[in-house]
Write a protein that holds these residues in place. Structure first.
Motif, PDB file in Angstrom:
ATOM      1  N   PHE A 165     -26.114 -14.482 -44.939  1.00  0.00           N
ATOM      2  CA  PHE A 165     -26.299 -15.684 -44.132  1.00  0.00           C
ATOM      3  C   PHE A 165     -26.829 -16.840 -44.976  1.00  0.00           C
ATOM      4  O   PHE A 165     -27.593 -17.668 -44.501  1.00  0.00           O
ATOM      5  CB  PHE A 165     -27.262 -15.402 -42.979  1.00  0.00           C
ATOM      6  CG  PHE A 165     -26.682 -14.482 -41.954  1.00  0.00           C
ATOM      7  CD1 PHE A 165     -25.889 -14.999 -40.926  1.00  0.00           C
ATOM      8  CD2 PHE A 165     -26.899 -13.119 -42.016  1.00  0.00           C
ATOM      9  CE1 PHE A 165     -25.345 -14.148 -39.991  1.00  0.00           C
ATOM     10  CE2 PHE A 165     -26.347 -12.270 -41.075  1.00  0.00           C
ATOM     11  CZ  PHE A 165     -25.566 -12.776 -40.059  1.00  0.00           C
ATOM     12  N   SER A 166     -26.426 -16.863 -46.210  1.00  0.00           N
ATOM     13  CA  SER A 166     -26.992 -17.885 -47.085  1.00  0.00           C
ATOM     14  C   SER A 166     -26.602 -19.286 -46.632  1.00  0.00           C
ATOM     15  O   SER A 166     -27.272 -20.260 -46.962  1.00  0.00           O
ATOM     16  CB  SER A 166     -26.520 -17.660 -48.529  1.00  0.00           C
ATOM     17  OG  SER A 166     -25.111 -17.580 -48.510  1.00  0.00           O
ATOM     18  N   TRP A 167     -25.508 -19.393 -45.872  1.00  0.00           N
ATOM     19  CA  TRP A 167     -25.085 -20.710 -45.361  1.00  0.00           C
ATOM     20  C   TRP A 167     -26.028 -21.233 -44.304  1.00  0.00           C
ATOM     21  O   TRP A 167     -25.995 -22.382 -43.912  1.00  0.00           O
ATOM     22  CB  TRP A 167     -23.667 -20.631 -44.798  1.00  0.00           C
ATOM     23  CG  TRP A 167     -23.472 -19.437 -43.883  1.00  0.00           C
ATOM     24  CD1 TRP A 167     -23.082 -18.197 -44.277  1.00  0.00           C
ATOM     25  CD2 TRP A 167     -23.689 -19.380 -42.494  1.00  0.00           C
ATOM     26  NE1 TRP A 167     -23.028 -17.338 -43.216  1.00  0.00           N
ATOM     27  CE2 TRP A 167     -23.404 -18.052 -42.087  1.00  0.00           C
ATOM     28  CE3 TRP A 167     -24.103 -20.303 -41.538  1.00  0.00           C
ATOM     29  CZ2 TRP A 167     -23.515 -17.633 -40.775  1.00  0.00           C
ATOM     30  CZ3 TRP A 167     -24.203 -19.874 -40.223  1.00  0.00           C
ATOM     31  CH2 TRP A 167     -23.925 -18.553 -39.856  1.00  0.00           C
ATOM     32  N   LEU A 168     -26.875 -20.343 -43.803  1.00  0.00           N
ATOM     33  CA  LEU A 168     -27.717 -20.731 -42.670  1.00  0.00           C
ATOM     34  C   LEU A 168     -28.978 -21.430 -43.156  1.00  0.00           C
ATOM     35  O   LEU A 168     -29.684 -20.901 -43.996  1.00  0.00           O
ATOM     36  CB  LEU A 168     -28.086 -19.484 -41.879  1.00  0.00           C
ATOM     37  CG  LEU A 168     -28.627 -19.733 -40.487  1.00  0.00           C
ATOM     38  CD1 LEU A 168     -27.512 -20.203 -39.571  1.00  0.00           C
ATOM     39  CD2 LEU A 168     -29.267 -18.479 -39.951  1.00  0.00           C
ATOM     40  N   PRO A 169     -29.291 -22.615 -42.651  1.00  0.00           N
ATOM     41  CA  PRO A 169     -30.511 -23.304 -43.062  1.00  0.00           C
ATOM     42  C   PRO A 169     -31.747 -22.620 -42.506  1.00  0.00           C
ATOM     43  O   PRO A 169     -31.659 -21.787 -41.601  1.00  0.00           O
ATOM     44  CB  PRO A 169     -30.352 -24.700 -42.472  1.00  0.00           C
ATOM     45  CG  PRO A 169     -29.433 -24.517 -41.307  1.00  0.00           C
ATOM     46  CD  PRO A 169     -28.536 -23.367 -41.641  1.00  0.00           C
ATOM     47  N   ALA A 170     -32.908 -22.985 -43.048  1.00  0.00           N
ATOM     48  CA  ALA A 170     -34.154 -22.445 -42.525  1.00  0.00           C
ATOM     49  C   ALA A 170     -34.358 -22.956 -41.107  1.00  0.00           C
ATOM     50  O   ALA A 170     -33.813 -23.988 -40.735  1.00  0.00           O
ATOM     51  CB  ALA A 170     -35.313 -22.900 -43.418  1.00  0.00           C
ATOM     52  N   PRO A 171     -35.146 -22.215 -40.308  1.00  0.00           N
ATOM     53  CA  PRO A 171     -35.343 -22.619 -38.919  1.00  0.00           C
ATOM     54  C   PRO A 171     -35.861 -24.052 -38.828  1.00  0.00           C
ATOM     55  O   PRO A 171     -36.577 -24.509 -39.723  1.00  0.00           O
ATOM     56  CB  PRO A 171     -36.381 -21.636 -38.400  1.00  0.00           C
ATOM     57  CG  PRO A 171     -36.329 -20.481 -39.320  1.00  0.00           C
ATOM     58  CD  PRO A 171     -35.847 -20.963 -40.621  1.00  0.00           C
ATOM     59  N   GLY A 172     -35.523 -24.725 -37.790  1.00  0.00           N
ATOM     60  CA  GLY A 172     -35.960 -26.112 -37.619  1.00  0.00           C
ATOM     61  C   GLY A 172     -34.915 -26.877 -36.840  1.00  0.00           C
ATOM     62  O   GLY A 172     -34.044 -26.288 -36.193  1.00  0.00           O
ATOM     63  N   THR A 264     -37.912 -19.088 -26.866  1.00  0.00           N
ATOM     64  CA  THR A 264     -36.856 -19.347 -27.838  1.00  0.00           C
ATOM     65  C   THR A 264     -37.275 -20.459 -28.792  1.00  0.00           C
ATOM     66  O   THR A 264     -37.031 -20.387 -29.992  1.00  0.00           O
ATOM     67  CB  THR A 264     -35.563 -19.730 -27.102  1.00  0.00           C
ATOM     68  OG1 THR A 264     -35.393 -18.848 -26.011  1.00  0.00           O
ATOM     69  CG2 THR A 264     -34.368 -19.658 -28.016  1.00  0.00           C
ATOM     70  N   GLU A 265     -37.901 -21.481 -28.236  1.00  0.00           N
ATOM     71  CA  GLU A 265     -38.340 -22.589 -29.088  1.00  0.00           C
ATOM     72  C   GLU A 265     -39.349 -22.102 -30.126  1.00  0.00           C
ATOM     73  O   GLU A 265     -39.281 -22.473 -31.296  1.00  0.00           O
ATOM     74  CB  GLU A 265     -38.958 -23.698 -28.224  1.00  0.00           C
ATOM     75  CG  GLU A 265     -37.919 -24.461 -27.422  1.00  0.00           C
ATOM     76  CD  GLU A 265     -38.537 -25.561 -26.560  1.00  0.00           C
ATOM     77  OE1 GLU A 265     -39.755 -25.785 -26.662  1.00  0.00           O
ATOM     78  OE2 GLU A 265     -37.786 -26.180 -25.792  1.00  0.00           O
ATOM     79  N   VAL A 266     -40.272 -21.263 -29.685  1.00  0.00           N
ATOM     80  CA  VAL A 266     -41.300 -20.778 -30.608  1.00  0.00           C
ATOM     81  C   VAL A 266     -40.667 -19.974 -31.729  1.00  0.00           C
ATOM     82  O   VAL A 266     -40.903 -20.224 -32.911  1.00  0.00           O
ATOM     83  CB  VAL A 266     -42.336 -19.923 -29.852  1.00  0.00           C
ATOM     84  CG1 VAL A 266     -43.282 -19.243 -30.845  1.00  0.00           C
ATOM     85  CG2 VAL A 266     -43.113 -20.770 -28.865  1.00  0.00           C
ATOM     86  N   VAL A 267     -39.811 -19.037 -31.346  1.00  0.00           N
ATOM     87  CA  VAL A 267     -39.236 -18.149 -32.353  1.00  0.00           C
ATOM     88  C   VAL A 267     -38.461 -18.928 -33.397  1.00  0.00           C
ATOM     89  O   VAL A 267     -38.521 -18.632 -34.586  1.00  0.00           O
ATOM     90  CB  VAL A 267     -38.313 -17.112 -31.687  1.00  0.00           C
ATOM     91  CG1 VAL A 267     -37.702 -16.213 -32.742  1.00  0.00           C
ATOM     92  CG2 VAL A 267     -39.081 -16.311 -30.678  1.00  0.00           C
ATOM     93  N   PHE A 268     -37.724 -19.928 -32.954  1.00  0.00           N
ATOM     94  CA  PHE A 268     -36.875 -20.642 -33.897  1.00  0.00           C
ATOM     95  C   PHE A 268     -37.496 -21.942 -34.392  1.00  0.00           C
ATOM     96  O   PHE A 268     -36.806 -22.779 -34.954  1.00  0.00           O
ATOM     97  CB  PHE A 268     -35.505 -20.912 -33.269  1.00  0.00           C
ATOM     98  CG  PHE A 268     -34.716 -19.656 -33.061  1.00  0.00           C
ATOM     99  CD1 PHE A 268     -34.093 -19.044 -34.143  1.00  0.00           C
ATOM    100  CD2 PHE A 268     -34.630 -19.073 -31.809  1.00  0.00           C
ATOM    101  CE1 PHE A 268     -33.381 -17.867 -33.966  1.00  0.00           C
ATOM    102  CE2 PHE A 268     -33.913 -17.910 -31.629  1.00  0.00           C
ATOM    103  CZ  PHE A 268     -33.286 -17.296 -32.700  1.00  0.00           C
ATOM    104  N   GLY A 269     -38.788 -22.094 -34.156  1.00  0.00           N
ATOM    105  CA  GLY A 269     -39.485 -23.257 -34.687  1.00  0.00           C
ATOM    106  C   GLY A 269     -38.933 -24.582 -34.208  1.00  0.00           C
ATOM    107  O   GLY A 269     -38.810 -25.529 -34.974  1.00  0.00           O
ATOM    108  N   LEU A 270     -38.551 -24.656 -32.975  1.00  0.00           N
ATOM    109  CA  LEU A 270     -38.030 -25.906 -32.431  1.00  0.00           C
ATOM    110  C   LEU A 270     -39.143 -26.579 -31.642  1.00  0.00           C
ATOM    111  O   LEU A 270     -39.704 -25.982 -30.725  1.00  0.00           O
ATOM    112  CB  LEU A 270     -36.844 -25.628 -31.499  1.00  0.00           C
ATOM    113  CG  LEU A 270     -35.642 -24.952 -32.149  1.00  0.00           C
ATOM    114  CD1 LEU A 270     -34.696 -24.426 -31.090  1.00  0.00           C
ATOM    115  CD2 LEU A 270     -34.939 -25.928 -33.072  1.00  0.00           C
TER     116      LEU A 270
END
Ligand SMILES: Nc1ncnc2c1ncn2[C@@H]1O[C@H](COP(=O)(O)OP(=O)(O)OP(=O)(O)O)[C@@H](O)[C@H]1O
Ligand SMILES: Nc1ncnc2c1ncn2[C@@H]1O[C@H](COP(=O)(O)OP(=O)(O)OP(=O)(O)O)[C@@H](O)[C@H]1O
Ligand SMILES: [Mg+2]
Ligand SMILES: [Mg+2]
Lengths: 322, 326, 334
Positions: A165-172, A264-270
């Protein structure tokens, strides 16, 4: 029809108004509590308290206080948080809202597609192996805790198989105006996570509605007309089952946008509305709490108004009652 | 039958807004157009008339399932029109409707036993055992096997569904039963059983019936008085025998002549009067008498002047400028 | 009457049986129904409510969807066996070659579409007409079944129609493609006598112009008298009497038919009580092995414990009474 829509919007507005009054009363007119102290937060200095009292007209009659409050909140938009000194409430909310909306709208599209497709396929294949399979998948998806699913997704994509999943950016979060591609890339797994939880419910509800509709006399008529099974399922049964899905969707959408997607927001840092509400609750940051509650109420009321209009659109019998 | 008026309707009008031809123009279809009638305690009042002439709408207005556009309905001396749902609750229990559409009015997700028991449960008519026993009784009285209580409406034939509807209406011991084509889905022997049952219940509990049906033989059999409707209006109202033996309104006459006859050689063949002219449209009422475009004896007066329902002989009401006499 | 016995029948049912397995047990809704309908013939079916008339008709078109239903026997339409052929194969037949009018008009139409839309849908399924042409045809059909101001009412929703008007919409739909066979399940129950006369007329015209055959189910013996060439009487899922209409109505052979005809309320007379058939309606769960009518029959004999054979000839019946016994009984009654 137009008249109906206008009437429904007026009544939605009235509901909003009453909610704001109730919220106001709860926060600022609970007997025996000094509202200034509440607004100013824990351990505020006497000067701050005096400033708060003046700004909100706390020694003036209730209706004026309500008016001032709404004035600051909605028109002046300069209601400030006293816990995080100087931070204005409205910009916080308008900053968080697009994040939550992006998350929910994207997820809603996915779960509607998956839910409707699942319900249709299951209903069309009643009695075959695929029906219980989908229904089992549905119940499994419903029972997964959002937090856990999110963590697992994160673990897999960011940690264990990061190379894949290297194409995937860090959470945010990246705003859609900045880069639509990055926006979608950041949100794709949050969407899938949230949609998984809801698609299961929708598939099950829709299947139940469809199976009932398929037992109705009008389906027999449709079949006797020589229509294809697919046309019967989509044009007749699904069309009549949509009402249930629409009302369910209105409820879910309203409450999710209003902050129910916290986990969901917490887990994915949104940093969405859910996070904002949660943090302000932790800090007892009253102005922000009130702003969030009003914002949430706005979406819930709006969603239910839209549902009613859609109802009338979908079902002529509802239309004629009004 | 007594002289006590149970239900009185005065000038009841019901119109539905309809989508007009051109955008924005508002049109209405007047389904019931100024009906006044009395229903006496203990009697059976039959209503007949062309399909779409407003019988079901009238029935719904009388039992307050639909708000009237204008006019008043009073029941046991109390005016019902304009009251709220809550205020009507007790009266509703006293007036039950047997629907024309048995299936649509039976909740497909409940068993028929529950459907019949629900009104009794809501009104706390006794313990579960008492209610279940009564459900079984009601099932037997309407000719259904009590073992059916666990079944769902879609597992029943049309006639069986209708009997469930009748059982439900009878469950609360109402004083007025409005029956909208209660037996049209039944075969003649079951129909005879249900009609006999209804008359037994009437004798036993002093029930009053408003009975809507298309089968004129059935209506004659059950009714004390019969009202004939045409295009939302009552055009004739009389004792059943008098009306059948000597119809005064030309429409009644045409209706009676159209009854199909049995081929078994026991009946004298009748001459059928065929109505010509356009079928009436409640959204586009003719001026004058509603029947004039199809009436064989219409005159200029009929085309301009609306005839009112007059008692031209004792207990014989007719709305016609030129009533037939034999 | 255009009974043509030599031509191949349009519809031939042989030993059609339909049963449902329910929680309470097996329900034999249709139990060995055989009948044949010739071209241009009107076949009436009468019988007790719940005797399987509708279920038989649904089954022959493959409309019985209950997972617990089992259907056996044979249904030949124009010489082809159609029972058990799949939905794909049935599509052109349903609605195109066989039109069906449903019993319960209130629920037979999809509530969310206008009646015009629903008729157009059927027409376009079976013909190449454009939308506009199909709509014109729909308006014409609605006019023919006596809907006033059809041009405007074509855009009404079903709930805006009265019961009888909905029934007429279903009739218009079933006749829209001039089917070779029209199955009419109580087509006029919701109609007043004048409108009924108009509908019966329309059905006769379909027969006269297109030489279509009609199966008509009704409780109204007057309608039978008016329309039917032949009649089948059903009881508890079984045929118990069948024959030319006049023979059955004037010289009924089966005691159930006697009771049925006796229970008809006549318009010319008024009695205190209507004659009924004694006994309760039979539960389909425990149909006797022998004659199904035996528990209610006033003339039961020992033989009735066995199922009576279906007699031969033009006027058939299933009863153990001999002709002489029958004549004696009927004379004694009247
Ligand atoms: N919701 C509605 N909107 C518009 N028109 C309606 C509505 N309900 C009924 N109508 C019209 O009112 C008229 C009377 O309808 P009603 O159902 O009372 O007839 P009816 O006498 O019971 O007929 P039937 O014998 O066929 O049941 C009809 O022309 C019908 O189209
Ligand atoms: N899906 C089903 N499951 C179980 N039983 C059924 C089902 N459908 C019909 N039946 C039973 O089959 C029998 C025959 O029903 P059917 O509808 O054919 O009667 P009918 O002769 O048309 O009666 P009616 O004159 O009242 O319409 C009834 O006893 C009914 O309860
Ligand atoms: Mg009606
Ligand atoms: Mg039937």
């Amino acid at each position: 029809m137009l008249l109906f829509i206008v009437r429904r919007l007026i009544s939605a507005f009235l509901v909003m108004f009453s909610i704001s009054v109730v919220v106001f009363l709860i926060f600022f007119a609970t007997p025996g509590v000094n509202p200034a102290a509440r607004i100013a937060g824990r351990s505020a200095s006497p000067e701050v308290l005096a400033h708060v009292a003046a700004e909100f007209g706390l020694n003036r009659p209730l209706p004026i206080r309500y008016g001032l409050m709404m004035w600051h909140l909605l028109f002046q938009q300069d209601l400030t948080s006293y816990v995080n000194i100087g931070v204005k409430v409205i910009p916080q909310i308008t900053g968080a809202a697009p994040i939550t909306l992006s998350l929910i709208v994207g997820a809603a599209v996915l779960w509607l597609l998956a839910g409707v497709a699942g319900g249709l396929v299951a209903a069309a294949n009643r009695g075959k192996w695929i029906d219980p399979l989908i229904m089992f998948g549905g119940i499994a998806a419903v029972s997964i805790p959002a937090y856990w699913l999110g963590e697992v997704v994160n673990l897999v994509t960011q940690n264990k198989f990061h190379s894949l999943f290297s194409w995937l950016p860090a959470p945010g979060y990246v705003s859609i105006t900045q880069s639509p591609w990055q926006w979608a890339l950041h949100l794709i797994f949050p969407w899938i996570t949230l949609a998984t939880l809801y698609a299961g419910v929708y598939a099950r509800v829709l299947r139940a509605e469809l199976v009932n509709a398929l037992n109705e006399d009008y389906v027999r008529t449709a079949r006797a007309k020589g229509l294809s099974e697919r046309r019967i399922l989509v044009k007749h049964a699904l069309r009549c089952s949509l009402v249930a899905i629409v009302s369910l969707f209105g409820l879910d959408f309203g409450s999710l946008v209003g902050g129910a997607a916290l986990l969901t927001e917490v887990v994915f840092g949104l940093n969405g509305i859910g996070m904002l509400t949660y943090n302000s609750l932790l800090n007892l940051d009253l102005p922000v709490i009130m702003g969030c509650v009003m914002y949430g109420a706005f979406f819930i009321v709006l969603a239910s108004a839209v549902v009613d209009v859609l109802y009338a659109f979908l079902d002529p019998r509802v239309r004629s009652v009004h | 039958m007594s002289d006590e008026v149970l239900l009185r309707a005065t000038d009841v009008v019901k119109s539905f807004p309809i989508r007009g031809g051109k955008l924005g123009t508002k049109k209405v279809a007047t389904a019931v157009n100024g009906v006044s009638l009395d229903i006496f305690k203990g009697e059976t009042l039959g209503i007949v008339g062309e399909s779409g002439c407003g019988k079901s709408t009238l029935a719904r207005c009388l039992v307050q399932l639909m708000p009237v556009t204008s006019g008043t309905v009073s029941f046991k001396g109390e005016v019902l029109t304009g009251r709220s749902r809550r205020q009507l609750r007790d009266t509703r229990r006293d007036m039950q409707l047997v629907f024309q559409d048995p299936y649509a009015s039976l909740n497909p997700r409940r068993t028929v036993g529950d459907i019949v028991a629900d009104p009794m449960r809501i009104n706390k008519m006794g313990t579960d055992a008492v209610i279940n026993a009564r459900v079984a009784d009601l099932f037997k009285t309407v000719g259904l096997d009590p073992s059916y209580v666990q079944r769902y409406p879609h597992e029943f034939s049309g006639g069986q569904r209708q009997r469930v509807g009748i059982a439900r209406a009878l469950s609360l011991n109402p004083s007025l039963v409005v029956a909208d084509e209660p037996v049209s889905a039944l075969d003649v022997s079951v129909q005879a059983q249900v009609l006999n049952l209804m008359s037994d219940l009437q004798d036993e509990f002093g029930l009053t019936y408003l009975f809507i049906a298309h089968d004129l033989g059935v209506v004659r059999h059950v009714s004390d008085r019969v009202g004939v409707m045409y295009l939302g209006q009552l055009v004739e109202l009389a004792d059943a025998d008098a009306l059948y033996d000597e119809p005064l309104h030309p429409y009644t006459n045409a209706l009676l002549s159209a009854v199909p006859q049995l081929n078994d050689g026991t009946e004298v063949p009748r001459e059928r009067i065929v109505l010509s002219g356009d079928v009436p449209d409640p959204a586009d009422r003719p001026s004058g008498c509603p029947f004039n475009p199809r009436c064989p004896s219409a005159t200029d007066q009929c085309r301009t002047e609306v005839p009112v329902l007059l008692e031209i002989r004792p207990k014989r009401f007719v709305a016609c400028h030129h009533p037939l006499t034999f | 009457m255009s009974t043509n016995e030599h031509a191949a029948p349009v519809l031939e049912l042989t030993d059609l049986s339909v049963s449902f397995s329910t929680r309470q047990g097996l329900i034999r809704a249709v139990d060995g129904l055989s009948l044949s309908v010739g071209r241009g013939e009107v076949h009436g079916i009468v019988g007790e409510s719940g005797s399987g008339k509708s279920v038989a008709m649904y089954s022959l078109l493959g409309l019985t969807r209950d997972a617990n239903a089992s259907i056996t026997g044979s249904v030949r339409f124009e010489g082809r066996e159609i029972l058990g052929s799949g939905d794909k194969a049935m599509q052109p037949i349903r609605g195109g070659e066989i039109g069906m009018i449903f019993q319960d008009p209130m629920t037979a139409l999809t509530p969310v579409y206008t009646v015009g839309w629903q008729i157009v849908e059927q027409i376009r399924q079976h013909t190449d007409l454009t939308k506009a042409q199909a709509k014109a045809r729909a308006i014409e059909l609605l006019g023919e079944v006596g809907i006033p101001d059809a041009k405007r009412r074509v855009d009404s929703y079903p709930h805006e129609f009265s019961g009888g008007m909905r029934q007429r919409v279903v009739i218009a739909m079933a006749m829209s493609c001039n089917p070779k066979l029209l199955i009419a399940d109580e087509p006029t129950t919701a109609l007043d006598v004048t409108t009924q006369a108009q509908i019966l007329d329309l059905m006769s015209r379909l027969r006269d112009v297109h030489n279509s055959s009609i199966v008509i189910i009704t409780h109204d013996m007057g309608v039978i008298a008016e329309m039917a060439d032949r009649v089948t009487v059903m009881y508890a899922g079984r045929p118990i009497e069948a024959g030319p209409e006049l023979d059955v109505v004037r010289h009924p052979r089966h005691p159930y038919t006697w009771g049925l005809l006796g229970a008809v309320p006549r318009i010319g007379e008024r009695s205190e009580r209507l004659a009924t058939i004694a006994g309760n309606v039979m539960s389909p769960l425990d149909v006797p092995v022998g004659c199904a009518f035996a528990p209610r029959c006033a003339y039961v004999m020992d033989e009735c414990a066995a199922r009576p054979p279906w007699s031969d000839g033009d006027h058939r019946s299933a009863c153990w009474l001999s002709d002489t016994q029958r004549v004696a009984l009927r004379r004694k009654e009247s």
